[in-house]
Write a protein that holds these residues in place. Structure first.
Motif, PDB file in Angstrom:
ATOM      1  N   ARG A 167      -2.307   1.477 -12.064  1.00  0.00           N
ATOM      2  CA  ARG A 167      -3.367   0.799 -11.422  1.00  0.00           C
ATOM      3  C   ARG A 167      -3.479  -0.494 -10.971  1.00  0.00           C
ATOM      4  NH1 ARG A 167      -8.594   1.767 -15.269  1.00  0.00           N
ATOM      5  NH2 ARG A 167      -7.461   0.249 -16.476  1.00  0.00           N
ATOM      6  N   THR A 168      -3.731  -0.608  -9.837  1.00  0.00           N
ATOM      7  CA  THR A 168      -3.788  -1.916  -9.191  1.00  0.00           C
ATOM      8  C   THR A 168      -5.302  -2.259  -8.595  1.00  0.00           C
ATOM      9  OG1 THR A 168      -1.487  -1.499  -8.406  1.00  0.00           O
ATOM     10  CG2 THR A 168      -2.622  -3.543  -7.324  1.00  0.00           C
ATOM     11  N   THR A 169      -5.688  -3.231  -9.243  1.00  0.00           N
ATOM     12  CA  THR A 169      -7.100  -3.524  -8.729  1.00  0.00           C
ATOM     13  C   THR A 169      -7.511  -5.176  -8.542  1.00  0.00           C
ATOM     14  OG1 THR A 169      -7.915  -3.685 -10.991  1.00  0.00           O
ATOM     15  CG2 THR A 169      -8.133  -1.633  -9.999  1.00  0.00           C
ATOM     16  N   ASN A 170      -8.156  -5.412  -7.502  1.00  0.00           N
ATOM     17  CA  ASN A 170      -8.627  -6.736  -7.421  1.00  0.00           C
ATOM     18  C   ASN A 170      -7.613  -7.760  -6.926  1.00  0.00           C
ATOM     19  OD1 ASN A 170     -11.293  -5.758  -7.894  1.00  0.00           O
ATOM     20  ND2 ASN A 170     -10.961  -6.401 -10.233  1.00  0.00           N
ATOM     21  N   CYS A 171      -6.583  -7.236  -6.105  1.00  0.00           N
ATOM     22  CA  CYS A 171      -5.598  -8.005  -5.829  1.00  0.00           C
ATOM     23  C   CYS A 171      -5.222  -8.289  -4.421  1.00  0.00           C
ATOM     24  CB  CYS A 171      -4.129  -7.494  -6.169  1.00  0.00           C
ATOM     25  SG  CYS A 171      -4.063  -7.163  -8.156  1.00  0.00           S
ATOM     26  N   PHE A 172      -4.431  -9.262  -4.150  1.00  0.00           N
ATOM     27  CA  PHE A 172      -4.326  -9.611  -2.871  1.00  0.00           C
ATOM     28  C   PHE A 172      -2.801 -10.014  -2.172  1.00  0.00           C
ATOM     29  CE2 PHE A 172      -3.753 -13.398   0.377  1.00  0.00           C
ATOM     30  CZ  PHE A 172      -4.589 -12.709   1.477  1.00  0.00           C
ATOM     31  N   GLY A 173      -2.274  -9.467  -1.149  1.00  0.00           N
ATOM     32  CA  GLY A 173      -0.979  -9.384  -1.150  1.00  0.00           C
ATOM     33  C   GLY A 173      -0.697  -9.429   0.434  1.00  0.00           C
ATOM     34  N   ILE A 174       0.179 -10.409   0.797  1.00  0.00           N
ATOM     35  CA  ILE A 174       0.780 -10.575   2.102  1.00  0.00           C
ATOM     36  C   ILE A 174       2.263 -11.086   2.324  1.00  0.00           C
ATOM     37  CG2 ILE A 174      -1.408 -10.818   3.477  1.00  0.00           C
ATOM     38  CD1 ILE A 174      -0.834 -14.045   3.450  1.00  0.00           C
ATOM     39  N   THR A 175       3.122 -10.412   2.924  1.00  0.00           N
ATOM     40  CA  THR A 175       4.646 -10.954   3.085  1.00  0.00           C
ATOM     41  C   THR A 175       4.492 -11.281   4.454  1.00  0.00           C
ATOM     42  OG1 THR A 175       5.586  -8.726   3.343  1.00  0.00           O
ATOM     43  CG2 THR A 175       4.925  -9.612   1.086  1.00  0.00           C
ATOM     44  N   PRO A 176       5.626 -11.962   4.982  1.00  0.00           N
ATOM     45  CA  PRO A 176       6.047 -12.252   6.428  1.00  0.00           C
ATOM     46  C   PRO A 176       6.865 -10.991   6.852  1.00  0.00           C
ATOM     47  CG  PRO A 176       7.585 -13.425   5.193  1.00  0.00           C
ATOM     48  CD  PRO A 176       6.500 -13.034   3.916  1.00  0.00           C
ATOM     49  N   GLU A 177       7.146  -9.986   5.955  1.00  0.00           N
ATOM     50  CA  GLU A 177       7.833  -8.784   6.407  1.00  0.00           C
ATOM     51  C   GLU A 177       6.845  -7.597   6.616  1.00  0.00           C
ATOM     52  OE1 GLU A 177      10.527 -11.594   4.329  1.00  0.00           O
ATOM     53  OE2 GLU A 177       8.586 -10.613   3.632  1.00  0.00           O
ATOM     54  N   LEU A 178       5.549  -7.891   6.373  1.00  0.00           N
ATOM     55  CA  LEU A 178       4.419  -6.881   6.381  1.00  0.00           C
ATOM     56  C   LEU A 178       4.699  -5.813   5.622  1.00  0.00           C
ATOM     57  CD1 LEU A 178       3.691  -7.055  10.178  1.00  0.00           C
ATOM     58  CD2 LEU A 178       2.682  -8.381   8.088  1.00  0.00           C
ATOM     59  N   THR A 179       5.327  -5.900   4.216  1.00  0.00           N
ATOM     60  CA  THR A 179       5.657  -4.704   3.553  1.00  0.00           C
ATOM     61  C   THR A 179       4.618  -4.040   2.974  1.00  0.00           C
ATOM     62  OG1 THR A 179       5.452  -6.072   1.474  1.00  0.00           O
ATOM     63  CG2 THR A 179       7.738  -6.044   2.568  1.00  0.00           C
ATOM     64  N   TYR A 180       4.690  -2.652   2.478  1.00  0.00           N
ATOM     65  CA  TYR A 180       3.831  -1.954   1.946  1.00  0.00           C
ATOM     66  C   TYR A 180       3.009  -3.149   0.784  1.00  0.00           C
ATOM     67  CZ  TYR A 180       5.398   2.497   3.418  1.00  0.00           C
ATOM     68  OH  TYR A 180       5.638   3.670   4.095  1.00  0.00           O
ATOM     69  N   PHE A 181       1.814  -2.523   0.554  1.00  0.00           N
ATOM     70  CA  PHE A 181       0.944  -3.076  -0.774  1.00  0.00           C
ATOM     71  C   PHE A 181       1.541  -2.943  -1.974  1.00  0.00           C
ATOM     72  CE2 PHE A 181      -2.279  -4.096  -3.540  1.00  0.00           C
ATOM     73  CZ  PHE A 181      -2.731  -5.385  -3.157  1.00  0.00           C
ATOM     74  N   ASN A 182       1.652  -1.605  -2.251  1.00  0.00           N
ATOM     75  CA  ASN A 182       2.340  -1.124  -3.354  1.00  0.00           C
ATOM     76  C   ASN A 182       3.411  -0.095  -2.777  1.00  0.00           C
ATOM     77  OD1 ASN A 182       0.924  -2.465  -4.911  1.00  0.00           O
ATOM     78  ND2 ASN A 182       0.027  -0.411  -6.325  1.00  0.00           N
ATOM     79  N   GLY A 183       4.794  -0.139  -3.181  1.00  0.00           N
ATOM     80  CA  GLY A 183       5.785   0.581  -2.838  1.00  0.00           C
ATOM     81  C   GLY A 183       5.736   1.946  -3.456  1.00  0.00           C
ATOM     82  N   ASN A 184       6.721   2.886  -2.664  1.00  0.00           N
ATOM     83  CA  ASN A 184       7.215   4.159  -3.306  1.00  0.00           C
ATOM     84  C   ASN A 184       6.031   4.799  -3.675  1.00  0.00           C
ATOM     85  OD1 ASN A 184       9.093   6.028  -3.784  1.00  0.00           O
ATOM     86  ND2 ASN A 184       9.480   5.378  -5.838  1.00  0.00           N
TER      87      ASN A 184
END
Length: 337
Positions: A167-184
């Protein structure tokens, strides 16, 4: 409990491909673990893509929960792997069910890694990398760089969710590679999106994911963040930052640290500069973030230009075709003729 402290200066470079390993502030955690209120800055990880290193800023791996894995092995068949059995066992409600049984799924909350963090490895995540068991992630953010050989196994918050139920809640994520927020999230052939529990999360990615709202610069800066990232708790947990991304309140309690110090304050335009042996007279390129860019091809007598890299050690090719989130200097790689 890190109590709002920040760990800086983690460095790991494996050029010898030493095999499987977990690299993070906490290389591995197990059932019952609670990691909270700790941040990571100035971290550099460089491990070969051909190796088997799992790397993230906070947790490298949550290994398989042995009692469940033994059951899965017993129930596995020629057409159903132990992983498939585990995925049938875990779903979006499993964390609550396990807690009722007295089994405490690992927790990560109120943690961050900022844009001074760069991680390159076989499998990478911003906050957590690999998960063979469920994990509960909340109120975390990641704004660093990630590089791995497989985009589906790379995520700004969670890198490689081997099984359902996290479970992933109330999070913020950015990368210069524009990756998935959660992988796989597509690993299992029987995958059902209703089992991917991402809720009230925000980011910027090349990929849309259920539960993640896409936000861009003018939406996450200053007072606008309270409107556009409205599911985050700005009264008790988060702080909006003028000209920057929101940060967590807990990290402002010590010393003279300011919110701006741990916020990603990327400009609307970024600049690519060019350096390295044989690189002369190439003007920097300044353009809007994420806009397409054609990189120059330098010439050098006796050498053939190969590609540009993010670091002088030439271990991180820059081949994205668009402007990065922040200013970068690229270094030339050459091949002798």
């Amino acid at each position: 409990d890190g109590d709002g402290h920040i760990v800086s200066g983690i460095y790991y470079a494996d050029q010898e491909n030493l095999g499987t390993g977990y690299v993070a502030l906490f290389p591995a955690v197990y059932e019952g673990a609670v990691i909270e209120n700790v941040g990571v800055t100035d971290m550099y990880v460089d491990s070969p893509f051909t190796g088997n290193t799992y790397a993230a800023a906070i947790i490298g791996c949550v290994p398989l929960y042995e009692p469940d894995f033994k059951i899965a092995q017993q129930q596995a068949t020629a057409t159903k792997t132990a992983g498939d059995v585990l995925n049938e066992m875990y779903d979006k409600d499993s964390i609550a069910e396990y807690r009722e049984k007295g089994i405490n799924v690992p927790i990560v909350r109120n943690c961050f890694a900022d844009d001074t963090v760069s991680i390159s490895a076989y499998t990478v995540g911003g906050i957590v990398c690999g998960c063979g068991f469920m994990i509960d992630i909340s109120d975390c953010y990641f704004t660093g760089s990630l590089a791995g050989p497989s985009e589906p196994n790379t995520g700004a918050i969670l890198g490689n969710a081997w099984i359902h139920g996290s479970r992933t809640t109330n999070c913020f994520g950015i990368t210069p590679e524009l990756t998935y927020f959660n992988g796989n999230q597509f690993r299992s052939v029987n995958f059902d999106n209703t089992k991917e529990y991402i809720e009230n999360c925000y980011g910027l990615s090349k990929y849309e994911q259920q539960g993640v709202t896409t936000v861009i610069y003018d939406q996450w800066q200053g007072a606008a963040a309270k409107t556009n990232l409205s599911k985050l708790d700005f009264e008790n947990t988060w702080v909006a930052v003028e000209d920057g991304t929101p940060v967590l309140q807990i990290f402002l309690k010590h010393g003279n640290r300011k919110a701006e110090d741990i916020s990603f304050r990327g400009p609307l335009n970024t600049t690519l500069s060019f350096s390295g042996e044989g690189v002369y007279g190439i003007e920097p390129i300044t353009a809007p973030i994420k806009s397409s860019v054609e990189l120059p091809v330098p010439e050098r007598y006796g050498y053939e230009f190969v590609q540009w890299h993010v670091f002088q050690q030439l271990g991180w090719p820059y081949d994205y075709g668009y402007m990065p989130f922040r200013d970068l200097t690229l270094f030339a790689e050459w091949k002798s003729l």
